[in-house]
Scaffold this active site. Structure first.
Site, mmCIF file in Angstrom:
data_model
loop_
_atom_site.group_PDB
_atom_site.id
_atom_site.type_symbol
_atom_site.label_atom_id
_atom_site.label_comp_id
_atom_site.label_asym_id
_atom_site.label_seq_id
_atom_site.Cartn_x
_atom_site.Cartn_y
_atom_site.Cartn_z
ATOM 1 N N SER A 41 7.064 -23.965 12.676
ATOM 2 C CA SER A 41 6.608 -24.714 11.305
ATOM 3 C C SER A 41 7.205 -25.850 11.051
ATOM 4 C CB SER A 41 6.334 -23.471 10.293
ATOM 5 O OG SER A 41 6.096 -24.509 9.049
ATOM 6 N N MET A 76 -1.357 -27.908 2.381
ATOM 7 C CA MET A 76 -1.428 -27.054 0.874
ATOM 8 C C MET A 76 -1.786 -28.053 -0.141
ATOM 9 S SD MET A 76 2.729 -25.402 0.602
ATOM 10 C CE MET A 76 3.129 -24.691 2.137
ATOM 11 N N GLY A 90 2.913 -20.507 0.457
ATOM 12 C CA GLY A 90 3.333 -21.903 -0.473
ATOM 13 C C GLY A 90 4.588 -22.013 -0.329
ATOM 14 N N PHE A 91 5.609 -21.412 0.176
ATOM 15 C CA PHE A 91 6.966 -22.169 0.498
ATOM 16 C C PHE A 91 7.421 -21.418 1.675
ATOM 17 C CE2 PHE A 91 5.880 -21.740 -4.071
ATOM 18 C CZ PHE A 91 5.994 -23.124 -4.282
ATOM 19 N N GLY A 92 8.554 -22.096 2.436
ATOM 20 C CA GLY A 92 9.167 -21.580 3.264
ATOM 21 C C GLY A 92 10.270 -20.802 2.891
ATOM 22 N N GLY A 93 11.238 -20.177 3.848
ATOM 23 C CA GLY A 93 12.369 -19.688 3.230
ATOM 24 C C GLY A 93 12.584 -18.375 2.466
ATOM 25 N N GLY A 146 9.355 -15.601 6.803
ATOM 26 C CA GLY A 146 10.187 -14.660 6.810
ATOM 27 C C GLY A 146 10.618 -14.414 8.289
ATOM 28 N N GLY A 177 9.718 -21.189 10.377
ATOM 29 C CA GLY A 177 10.026 -22.563 10.031
ATOM 30 C C GLY A 177 11.812 -22.571 9.820
HETATM 31 C C1 DX5 Z 1 4.334 -20.777 4.123
HETATM 32 C C2 DX5 Z 1 3.936 -21.296 5.229
HETATM 33 C C3 DX5 Z 1 4.757 -20.899 6.486
HETATM 34 C C4 DX5 Z 1 6.261 -21.292 6.043
HETATM 35 C C5 DX5 Z 1 7.165 -20.382 6.932
HETATM 36 O O1 DX5 Z 1 3.300 -20.598 3.029
HETATM 37 O O2 DX5 Z 1 2.508 -20.946 5.728
HETATM 38 O O3 DX5 Z 1 4.573 -21.622 7.697
HETATM 39 O O4 DX5 Z 1 6.626 -22.608 6.833
HETATM 40 O O5 DX5 Z 1 8.462 -20.754 6.533
HETATM 41 P P1 DX5 Z 1 9.651 -19.527 7.093
HETATM 42 O O6 DX5 Z 1 9.713 -19.338 8.416
HETATM 43 O O7 DX5 Z 1 10.684 -20.320 6.620
HETATM 44 O O8 DX5 Z 1 9.511 -18.578 6.153
#
Ligand code: DX5
Ligand code: ZN
Length: 226
Positions: free
Chosen positions: A9, A38, A143-146, A178, A198
């Protein structure tokens, strides 16, 4: 051989260096690039739009897997397809009629994905599974990575796998959020085969991360763990 697929990602990539980061993962044998869109309404954050998909399309032939976290996917399907998306995934929880979105994505010539958030029961997506190529089971709140993998996701993936197999469907199960080497093994074991990652890929040594995950996934068949 049928194997599990890694979908890095680019939400976690360094956007000032996006082209070279994509080339780096491509050189390690990655097959998909996951692009998170988004709108600040369906999810609180904003990310990429159509111009980013067009730019990425110009530099790679990898499968562009576009994940629409937007309230009105129907309005933008055609534009994302024209920009070069190969696969478009929308959310069941968006405000458009799922059958209309599925038809629009097909008519635009793309593979179709449908996604559910952690709070949505798997049963809600069953009526659409024979019409789509992939079901994306979110393993964090979109909504968010990490973020950390939500453990209750494991049972949902297993349930979707059971339904797909019992009905002799070919629908792929994708997971997103995750993912670490440990949670990747967990989700593969219960039936996911397209794994979005990601932070695990783009934070730190990108080439080394991609190599380790490609190795883990390409050596495992769906359902199998090393
Ligand atoms: C979150 C995104 C994911 C995100 C995953 O809303 O859809 O694709 O980039 O990030 P990680 O792998 O860091 O959880
Ligand atoms: Zn995503």
């Amino acid at each position: 051989m049928v194997h599990n697929i890694l979908a890095p990602s680019i939400l976690a990539a360094d956007c000032a260096d996006l082209g070279s980061q994509i080339k780096t993962v491509e050189a390690e044998g990655v097959e998909y690039i996951h692009i998170d869109v988004m709108d600040g309404v369906f999810v609180p954050s904003l990310s990429f739009g159509i111009p980013v998909v067009s730019s990425v399309r110009k530099i790679t032939d990898l499968t562009l897997d576009v994940h629409l976290m937007i309230i009105h996917p129907l309005k933008y399907v055609q534009a994302f397809a024209e920009a070069g998306a190969d696969s478009i995934t929308f959310h069941l929880e968006s405000e458009d009629d799922p059958d209309a979105v599925i038809d629009a994505i097909r008519e635009a010539g793309c593979k179709v994905g449908i996604s559910i958030k952690p709070g949505t029961p798997v049963e809600d997506v069953y009526p659409y599974l024979d019409k789509v190529d992939m079901v994306l089971i979110m393993t964090v709140e979109p909504g968010f990575g990490g973020q950390l993998y939500i453990p209750a996701s494991t049972a949902k993936i297993a349930q979707a796998r059971y339904y797909i197999d019992s009905n002799e469907l070919q629908t792929k199960i994708q997971v997103d959020g995750g993912i670490t080497e440990e949670t990747a093994r967990t989700v593969i074991e219960v039936g996911a085969s397209v794994i979005v990652a990601g932070s695990a890929i783009f934070h730190g040594d990108v080439a080394d991360n991609a190599r380790r995950y490609v190795d883990l996934l390409s050596k495992t068949k769906p359902g199998e763990v090393l």
